[in-house]
Design an enzyme around this catalytic site. Structure first.
Site, PDB file in Angstrom:
ATOM      1  N   TYR A 228       9.654   0.387  -7.638  1.00 39.15           N
ATOM      2  CA  TYR A 228       9.071   0.741  -8.717  1.00 39.15           C
ATOM      3  C   TYR A 228       9.051   2.372  -9.028  1.00 39.15           C
ATOM      4  O   TYR A 228       9.156   3.107  -7.892  1.00 39.15           O
ATOM      5  CB  TYR A 228       7.315   0.260  -8.572  1.00 39.15           C
ATOM      6  CG  TYR A 228       6.908  -0.571  -9.551  1.00 39.15           C
ATOM      7  CD1 TYR A 228       7.092  -1.886  -9.203  1.00 39.15           C
ATOM      8  CD2 TYR A 228       6.601  -0.285 -10.822  1.00 39.15           C
ATOM      9  CE1 TYR A 228       6.534  -3.073  -9.955  1.00 39.15           C
ATOM     10  CE2 TYR A 228       6.169  -1.258 -11.606  1.00 39.15           C
ATOM     11  CZ  TYR A 228       6.241  -2.631 -11.557  1.00 39.15           C
ATOM     12  OH  TYR A 228       5.841  -3.793 -12.230  1.00 39.15           O
TER      13      TYR A 228
ATOM     14  N   MET B 192       0.920  -1.300   0.160  1.00 43.15           N
ATOM     15  CA  MET B 192      -0.201  -0.103   0.151  1.00 43.15           C
ATOM     16  C   MET B 192       0.950   1.115  -0.071  1.00 43.15           C
ATOM     17  O   MET B 192       1.460   1.657   1.184  1.00 43.15           O
ATOM     18  CB  MET B 192      -0.844   0.088   1.410  1.00 43.15           C
ATOM     19  CG  MET B 192      -1.576  -1.215   1.443  1.00 43.15           C
ATOM     20  SD  MET B 192      -3.066  -1.087   0.298  1.00 43.15           S
ATOM     21  CE  MET B 192      -3.833  -2.827   0.721  1.00 43.15           C
ATOM     22  N   ASP B 193       1.321   1.715  -1.253  1.00 40.51           N
ATOM     23  CA  ASP B 193       2.450   2.436  -1.365  1.00 40.51           C
ATOM     24  C   ASP B 193       2.142   3.841  -0.610  1.00 40.51           C
ATOM     25  O   ASP B 193       3.098   4.625  -0.276  1.00 40.51           O
ATOM     26  CB  ASP B 193       2.634   2.688  -2.702  1.00 40.51           C
ATOM     27  CG  ASP B 193       3.682   1.493  -3.199  1.00 40.51           C
ATOM     28  OD1 ASP B 193       4.150   0.679  -2.354  1.00 40.51           O
ATOM     29  OD2 ASP B 193       3.817   1.040  -4.505  1.00 40.51           O
TER      30      ASP B 193
ATOM     31  N   ILE C  98     -21.071  15.058  -2.989  1.00 42.27           N
ATOM     32  CA  ILE C  98     -20.695  13.793  -2.994  1.00 42.27           C
ATOM     33  C   ILE C  98     -19.274  13.544  -3.554  1.00 42.27           C
ATOM     34  O   ILE C  98     -18.594  14.476  -4.005  1.00 42.27           O
ATOM     35  CB  ILE C  98     -21.532  12.898  -3.773  1.00 42.27           C
ATOM     36  CG1 ILE C  98     -21.809  13.387  -5.070  1.00 42.27           C
ATOM     37  CG2 ILE C  98     -22.989  12.672  -2.903  1.00 42.27           C
ATOM     38  CD1 ILE C  98     -22.673  12.874  -6.064  1.00 42.27           C
TER      39      ILE C  98
ATOM     40  N   MET D 187     -15.406  15.859  -6.653  1.00 46.27           N
ATOM     41  CA  MET D 187     -16.242  16.589  -7.796  1.00 46.27           C
ATOM     42  C   MET D 187     -17.361  17.401  -6.969  1.00 46.27           C
ATOM     43  O   MET D 187     -18.207  17.013  -6.292  1.00 46.27           O
ATOM     44  CB  MET D 187     -17.168  15.704  -8.824  1.00 46.27           C
ATOM     45  CG  MET D 187     -16.090  14.866  -9.368  1.00 46.27           C
ATOM     46  SD  MET D 187     -14.380  15.276 -10.154  1.00 46.27           S
ATOM     47  CE  MET D 187     -15.061  16.003 -11.576  1.00 46.27           C
ATOM     48  N   ASP D 188     -17.064  18.833  -7.510  1.00 43.22           N
ATOM     49  CA  ASP D 188     -18.112  19.568  -7.225  1.00 43.22           C
ATOM     50  C   ASP D 188     -18.441  20.518  -8.265  1.00 43.22           C
ATOM     51  O   ASP D 188     -18.178  21.649  -8.551  1.00 43.22           O
ATOM     52  CB  ASP D 188     -17.636  20.701  -5.848  1.00 43.22           C
ATOM     53  CG  ASP D 188     -17.533  20.003  -4.686  1.00 43.22           C
ATOM     54  OD1 ASP D 188     -17.841  18.915  -4.387  1.00 43.22           O
ATOM     55  OD2 ASP D 188     -16.984  20.751  -3.540  1.00 43.22           O
TER      56      ASP D 188
ATOM     57  N   LEU E 156       3.764   8.756  -0.931  1.00 39.89           N
ATOM     58  CA  LEU E 156       4.152   9.136  -2.458  1.00 39.89           C
ATOM     59  C   LEU E 156       5.109  10.624  -2.345  1.00 39.89           C
ATOM     60  O   LEU E 156       5.731  10.723  -3.582  1.00 39.89           O
ATOM     61  CB  LEU E 156       3.087   9.466  -3.364  1.00 39.89           C
ATOM     62  CG  LEU E 156       2.230   8.065  -3.467  1.00 39.89           C
ATOM     63  CD1 LEU E 156       1.177   8.080  -4.262  1.00 39.89           C
ATOM     64  CD2 LEU E 156       3.115   6.703  -3.785  1.00 39.89           C
TER      65      LEU E 156
ATOM     66  N   TYR F 220       6.286   5.517 -10.254  1.00 39.96           N
ATOM     67  CA  TYR F 220       4.925   5.527 -10.930  1.00 39.96           C
ATOM     68  C   TYR F 220       5.000   6.952 -11.236  1.00 39.96           C
ATOM     69  O   TYR F 220       5.351   8.098 -10.410  1.00 39.96           O
ATOM     70  CB  TYR F 220       3.805   5.464  -9.753  1.00 39.96           C
ATOM     71  CG  TYR F 220       3.752   4.124  -9.493  1.00 39.96           C
ATOM     72  CD1 TYR F 220       3.024   3.149 -10.021  1.00 39.96           C
ATOM     73  CD2 TYR F 220       4.291   3.398  -8.347  1.00 39.96           C
ATOM     74  CE1 TYR F 220       2.859   2.109  -9.981  1.00 39.96           C
ATOM     75  CE2 TYR F 220       4.283   2.359  -7.976  1.00 39.96           C
ATOM     76  CZ  TYR F 220       3.345   1.449  -8.620  1.00 39.96           C
ATOM     77  OH  TYR F 220       3.222   0.172  -8.190  1.00 39.96           O
TER      78      TYR F 220
ATOM     79  N   GLY G 131      10.530   2.463  -3.861  1.00 36.87           N
ATOM     80  CA  GLY G 131      11.480   1.334  -3.791  1.00 36.87           C
ATOM     81  C   GLY G 131      11.818   0.919  -5.212  1.00 36.87           C
ATOM     82  O   GLY G 131      12.400   1.850  -5.792  1.00 36.87           O
TER      83      GLY G 131
HETATM   84 CU    CU Z   1       4.105  -4.188 -12.468  1.00 30.04          CU
END
Ligand code: CU
Ligand code: NAG
Ligand code: NAG
Ligand code: NAG
Ligand code: NAG
Ligand code: NAG
Length: 687
Positions: free
Chosen positions: A425, A336-337, A633, A492-493, A343, A427, A423
């Site tokens: 990976y 659970m990065d 919402i 979203m508003d 991040l 993203y 680590g």
């Molecule tokens: Cu992968």
């Protein structure tokens, strides 16, 4: 060649030199870069400044001397954002609403969630272990625990038996997850070691069969498993740095490319975090956990000039990466990065010209150290205008003689980008804004695979046996099959927070009797009444559009103003619901969810993610089944990849990307970019 060409050519070069040297000012409005260590917040959502972090630390020490003595450790510190309504009403020049810090800490082996009021100088809330789970790890946790194996005689013996010199060892910390009572009541972490002999790409040289579990607070080995040596893959071919490669590349060179903006970039960054571009205004900020947060995105209606609200807050709420190998040492690999690692600190400085183009502007991050000291993360986010040669809209006409209609407009977008190296990976997260109101979010994965050592060197060696936990991608290297899920919080508003509804626009097949056609599709709309109506699994044979509309705002034709979520390529989690990683990653049980706005429901896996047992997830909140019609919402979307590795992913994997879009539907009265002018040759540099 005519005689005049040479001086002309020279002039032309001179011209290019003059224009090109002056065009790449970072931001058109200011020549100097904003100082991200500055003293004062300028906007209610601005991240905590360095002096505010220091003040928070001082207040914490006054509240609990443990914060001064080092027995209480700060794991995360971020602005506790003011209420939405206050932020929306705020205008430049107004006083900044009271500033508060939310702190996640550990003391005496327990999690603590504290709220520090920076104005009154008081800790206004201090909860101990409100749920299971612990805060995000600190860098000290990771470094200290990776040294623990060396305290173990047994570990040393196992390493010696494998003939690996200690100087070549590097141990890293795959997280522990949660798998029942053994892991409860204390923070634990798994450790795995690699050989970095003759390579910087140690990830490709696992020391397989030797696994440790360590107590993170006592810093002692809890468990060590040695299943016997597995050949350590060689370093051959693992290099990825340019200039260190020794094999020639048989490929024609591509000349350097960059984009010209003779008049400079068109976007402005005010006071460090407020971005204005074309018809968009939004706040952007670095965040320790989410990495990058986009807030209060509004778009100016090109017809009326009105600034209209689209999204109050958008960010990566959690990443979930389960590996598909039940073996000892591997079953717990289900990361659970965002909530375990964060991040933000893992988003190291972007590489100019390669991570972001020449016309990029960079934003720094500021995070609190475990002692509460501010740490600057330079060039963490970049902002740039992208022109990739694409078309915004076009039409050419042949049926009207004499008109010669060839109308075409270039598509220019604004991209906010961050790249995290969690680590092994990497993203890359892009938030891309278009003038026509569309927001495209893209996640691209690159970096190193998490690989497993194996005795096999060739697929032939397997004989009749199936692949182990994934394909062989190099000699003695298995690329273990895994998934990546990225879950987005999208508050979203549409034209304000109130009166938003989620509408499922269904395409339903109709069967015909008295027609030349036998079947056709018809659109039917269903307004989701409660949260359970909005738990959605995507299905090609049961197609929907997913609209968020403001029921109090209609176009001149009476259509409700809306935005739709347009999913892109995706993958679903196929793990069983009772599988421990899936219980914690329950936010991937559906691709789409809509919940009632609740400021404490931000992190899809729970506030305290590390070793959590899944009692504070999006699934749990949504199962409360609150009414969501005509209210404030929040939309949640999870995009995913199944990843079956292949040889091209070795030694570093080419980026694989997936995206989704938020696109206006009946939000504008007509095409909102009709009036934008075409590009003309005269506006560009001559050469
Ligand atoms: Cu992968
Ligand atoms: C930014 O501001 C801080 C605090 O005033 C100062 O110490 C630092 O030198 C400044 N940095 C730059 C690049 O001006
Ligand atoms: C294990 O080996 C390392 C490296 O030689 C050494 O520093 C450490 O003290 C050893 N640990 C034990 C418990 O012997
Ligand atoms: C509903 O629309 C009316 C008319 O545009 C407006 O005055 C009112 O403030 C809106 N109500 C809400 C809750 O947004
Ligand atoms: C909009 O919301 C407000 C307050 O939440 C409510 O009073 C009003 O009736 C709503 N408007 C419509 C058109 O539903
Ligand atoms: C808001 O969220 C928190 C955490 O899930 C929950 O305890 C609380 O009951 C929620 N409030 C409402 C009104 O749903």
């Amino acid at each position: 060649m005519a005689e005049t060409s040479l001086p002309l050519l020279f002039l032309c070069f001179l011209f290019l030199f003059i224009t090109c040297s002056s065009i790449f000012l970072p931001v058109s409005s200011s020549k100097t870069r904003f100082n991200y260590s500055l003293e004062e917040p300028h906007h209610p959502l601005d991240p905590l400044t360095a002096p505010e972090m220091k003040r928070a630390r001082a207040i914490l020490s006054g509240h609990d001397p443990g914060f001064g003595s080092g027995s209480a450790i700060i794991h995360a510190m971020a602005l506790d954002e003011p209420d939405k309504q206050r932020v929306v009403r705020w205008k430049k020049g107004d006083p900044i609403p009271p500033r508060r810090a939310e702190v996640l800490a550990m003391s005496n082996g327990k999690s603590r969630v504290l709220t520090v009021d920076l104005d009154s100088g008081r800790v206004v809330s201090d909860l101990t272990s409100p749920t299971s789970g612990y805060p995000v790890l600190t860098m000290d946790d990771i470094i200290a625990s990776s040294q623990v194996p060396f305290k173990s005689v047994e570990f040393n013996r196992s390493i010696e038996a494998r003939g690996v010199p200690f100087s070549d060892l590097i141990c890293i910390t795959p997280f522990a997850g949660w798998f029942g009572p053994d892991e409860e009541g204390r923070r634990v972490i798994n450790i795995q070691c690699f050989s970095r002999q003759d390579t910087v790409n140690f990830y490709m040289r696992p020391i397989e069969g030797l696994y440790l579990t360590v107590d993170l607070d006592k810093l002692e080995v809890i468990r060590i498993v040695d299943k016997g040596p597995v050949p350590i893959p060689s370093s051959t071919g693992t290099e990825y740095r340019y200039g260190f490669l020794d094999k020639p590349v048989h490929m024609d060179r591509i000349n350097s490319i960059s984009m010209d903006q003779p008049d400079g970039p068109s976007f402005k960054v005010e006071d460090g975090y407020l971005v204005k571009w074309a018809n968009w205004v939004f706040h952007i900020k670095p965040d320790q956990r989410a990495g990058l947060i986009i807030s209060h995105a509004t778009i100016r209606d090109s017809e009326t000039g009105e600034a209209r609200s689209v999204m109050y807050k958008g960010f990566v709420s959690e990443l979930f990466v389960p590996y598909m190998d039940p073996d000892e040492g591997w079953y717990s690999k289900a990361y659970m990065d965002a909530g375990e690692f964060g991040l933000g600190p893992s988003s190291m400085p972007l590489v100019p010209l390669n991570d972001c183009p020449r016309n990029a502007y960079y934003i720094d991050g500021l995070f609190a150290s475990p002692q509460g000291n501010p740490i600057l993360q330079p060039n963490m986010i970049c902002l740039f205008e992208r022109y990739a040669g694409d078309i915004s809209w076009r039409h050419s006409e042949i049926l009207l003689p004499g008109t010669n209609i060839r109308e075409s407009r270039p598509k220019v977008t604004l991209v906010a980008r961050m790249a995290s190296s969690v680590g092994n990976y990497d993203y890359i997260f892009d938030w891309e804004f278009q003038m026509d109101g569309l927001i495209r979010v893209t996640v691209a994965a690159s970096g190193m695979l998490m690989v497993k050592g194996t005795p096999y060197e060739n697929v032939q060696d397997l004989g009749d046996k199936e692949d182990d936990s994934g394909p062989l991608i190099s000699e003695n290297v298995i690329g273990v099959v895994h998934d990546h899920f990225v879950s987005f919080h999208l508050d979203m508003d549409i034209d304000g927070s109130e009166n938003n509804s989620f509408v499922k626009v269904h395409l339903e097949k109709q069967r015909l009797r008295e027609s030349k056609r036998k079947s056709y599709l018809k659109v039917k709309k269903y307004v989701a009444k409660t949260e359970k109506d909005a738990q959605i699994k995507l299905n090609l044979y049961d197609p929907y559009e997913f609209h968020l509309v403001n029921t109090n705002r209609s176009s001149r034709l009476g259509n409700q103003a809306g935005y739709k979520l347009v999913p892109g390529g995706n993958a679903a989690s196929l793990l069983d619901l009772d599988d421990p990683p899936q219980i914690r990653g329950a936010f991937t049980n559906n691709q789409i969810w809509v919940t009632r706005y609740n400021r404490s429901e931000q992190w899809a896996g729970g506030l305290l993610m590390y070793q959590s047992r899944g009692e504070d997830t999006l699934q749990v909140w949504s199962d409360r089944d609150r009414a969501i019609e005509n209210r404030d919402i929040v939309l949640w979307y999870t995009l995913g990849f199944h990843h079956i590795p292949c040889q091209e992913d070795f030694p570093v994997m080419p980026t694989v990307a997936a995206s989704f879009e938020l696109k206006p539907v009946n939000f504008f009265e007509s095409n909102p970019v009709l009036g934008i002018p075409p590009f003309l040759k005269k506006d560009l540099p001559v050469c």
